[in-house]
Design a protein around this motif. Structure first.
Motif, PDB file in Angstrom:
ATOM      1  N   GLY A 167       0.780  -1.229   0.000  1.00 54.65           N
ATOM      2  CA  GLY A 167       0.000   0.000   0.000  1.00 54.65           C
ATOM      3  C   GLY A 167       0.805   1.269   0.000  1.00 54.65           C
ATOM      4  O   GLY A 167       0.247   2.357   0.207  1.00 54.65           O
ATOM      5  N   GLU A 170       1.631   2.173  -5.440  1.00 53.53           N
ATOM      6  CA  GLU A 170       0.407   2.612  -6.113  1.00 53.53           C
ATOM      7  C   GLU A 170       0.740   3.403  -7.376  1.00 53.53           C
ATOM      8  O   GLU A 170       0.115   3.229  -8.430  1.00 53.53           O
ATOM      9  N   TYR A 203      -6.508   0.975  -7.789  1.00 58.46           N
ATOM     10  CA  TYR A 203      -5.566   0.331  -6.865  1.00 58.46           C
ATOM     11  C   TYR A 203      -6.250   0.237  -5.508  1.00 58.46           C
ATOM     12  O   TYR A 203      -6.632   1.256  -4.925  1.00 58.46           O
ATOM     13  N   ALA A 218      -5.872  -1.309  -1.631  1.00 52.47           N
ATOM     14  CA  ALA A 218      -4.920  -1.880  -0.678  1.00 52.47           C
ATOM     15  C   ALA A 218      -5.625  -2.870   0.252  1.00 52.47           C
ATOM     16  O   ALA A 218      -6.775  -2.668   0.652  1.00 52.47           O
TER      17      ALA A 218
END
Length: 405
Positions: free
Chosen positions: A91, A96, A107, A109
């Protein structure tokens, strides 16, 4: 993909538990499949039957990580448009950022909230649906513009050709017709001149008949008339830019009139026996009057009916009953006219070219290859509508015309 509930989603993760959680989350909403490595993901992504509409992709996988999978997907023309959402425990901002750099759409996480995944998936499927629709519209419009430009250039060329050959053709036709007149026993001057030359006109005519010379003249006359008809089509084609004024008209009255004309038309009765064709009318009685140029629109429908009659005349099937269906309906702000037959249909390579100028599947002397091109021009340019055809070998053909209301 017109309905996102029918979307296919590919889950790519090397952890079975992650696959199980995502599959449960998507169950009942979409069709989800899963693979455990990048190579299998790429293989499925290029499959014509299993190609996904969206990919949920893990980053940390053995052999090939998610970043490389995404890079390869975006390099391939076949898979470039598939949205890729990374779902990963990595993350950090740089992770990203790299994901977006290689072509990811989104994206997420880990650990993720189910509602977030559902919302992101739904959003990107909706965006893909609208993007696909816009691309399809753009492609269709591009084809129409290319076709219109080609027709405009062709129209200019045809006008020049038509004017160049029209006078010689008229001279040939006039000469043949005058020859018939000079040999006619109904003209007293012919009898007098033949006697003055020491020959009876009846003897001259019998000689010409015995030597089939009359047939040669008739063939010259018939083929010259056909050439003049082609020239007339060329001139009509070249003058298509002078659009006549449209009026509000009852489409069903126009269709009924053109059916009556087709049934009584001498050439259709002589060549294709149109009166023996069953015509089924499925009219939407709630359809309002439409703005159109009646005689131009009737020309299009008549041409479709004539083509259908000819195609059905070529069917050699025992107990075959030729049928034409005329259907009207409304789709949004468009009036839809469909002309369908139960003839032998056409192959895909023919269907794709059917509106091209001078393209014809008819034998020599049976057609100019301009009829459907002119019809297409009348619908798309004069009426600002759409015209398409669906067909397949052994399945008949269905021409669809959409006109703005």
């Amino acid at each position: 993909m017109s309905d996102i509930t029918k979307a296919k989603i590919l889950i790519v993760d090397d952890e079975p538990e992650n696959i199980r959680v995502l599959a449960i989350l998507l169950r009942g909403k979409y069709t989800a499949t899963a693979v455990t490595n990048g190579f299998k993901a790429l293989e499925q992504a290029v499959s014509e039957t299993a190609r996904p509409d969206l990919i949920l992709l893990d980053v940390m996988m053995p052999e090939m990580d998610g970043y490389e999978v995404c890079r390869r997907l975006k390099r391939d023309e076949r898979t470039r448009g598939i949205p890729v959402i990374f779902i990963t425990a990595m993350g950090e901002v740089e992770n990203e950022t790299l994901g977006f750099q290689v072509g990811a759409t989104d994206y997420i996480a880990k650990p993720f909230h189910p509602a977030v995944v559902e919302a992101r998936v739904r959003t990107h499927l909706e965006l893909k649906k609208h993007r696909d629709h816009l691309e399809e519209l753009a492609e269709t419009r591009a084809r129409q513009l290319i076709h219109a430009e080609r027709l405009a250039m062709l129209g200019t060329l045809l006008a020049g050709i038509a004017h160049e050959i029209n006078n010689p053709l008229s001279s040939i036709l006039s000469g043949v017709q005058n020859t018939f007149r000079r040999l006619s026993p109904e003209v007293e001057a012919n009898i007098a001149v033949s006697k003055a030359c020491g020959a009876e006109l009846s003897v001259i005519r019998e000689y010409l008949k015995q030597r089939n010379i009359f047939r040669y003249f008739e063939a010259i006359e018939e083929n010259t008339c056909r050439c003049i008809k082609i020239v007339s089509d060329m001139l009509n084609f070249s003058r298509s830019s002078n659009y006549p004024q449209s009026i509000q008209a009852d489409i069903h009255h126009l269709l009924d009139d053109i059916i009556h004309l087709a049934i009584s038309d001498y050439d259709l009765k002589k060549k294709y026996n149109f009166g023996h064709i069953t015509v089924i009318r499925r009219y939407d009685k709630g359809l309002p009057q439409i703005p159109c140029v009646p005689n131009e629109l009737q020309q299009v429908i008549f041409n479709l009916l004539k083509n259908a009659a000819q195609a059905m005349a070529e069917v050699k099937q025992e107990n075959y009953k030729p049928v034409i269906e005329l259907k009207t309906s409304r789709s949004g702000n468009e009036a839809v006219i469909e002309v369908a037959d139960n003839a032998g249909g056409m192959a895909e390579e023919i269907r794709r070219r059917i509106f091209d100028p001078f393209f014809t599947t008819k034998g020599a002397g049976a057609g100019t290859g301009l009829g459907l091109s002119i019809s297409y021009f009348i619908i798309t340019e004069i009426h600002k509508g759409k015209m398409s055809v669906e067909s397949g070998l052994g399945k008949g053909s269905r021409f669809t015309i959409c006109l703005p209301l």
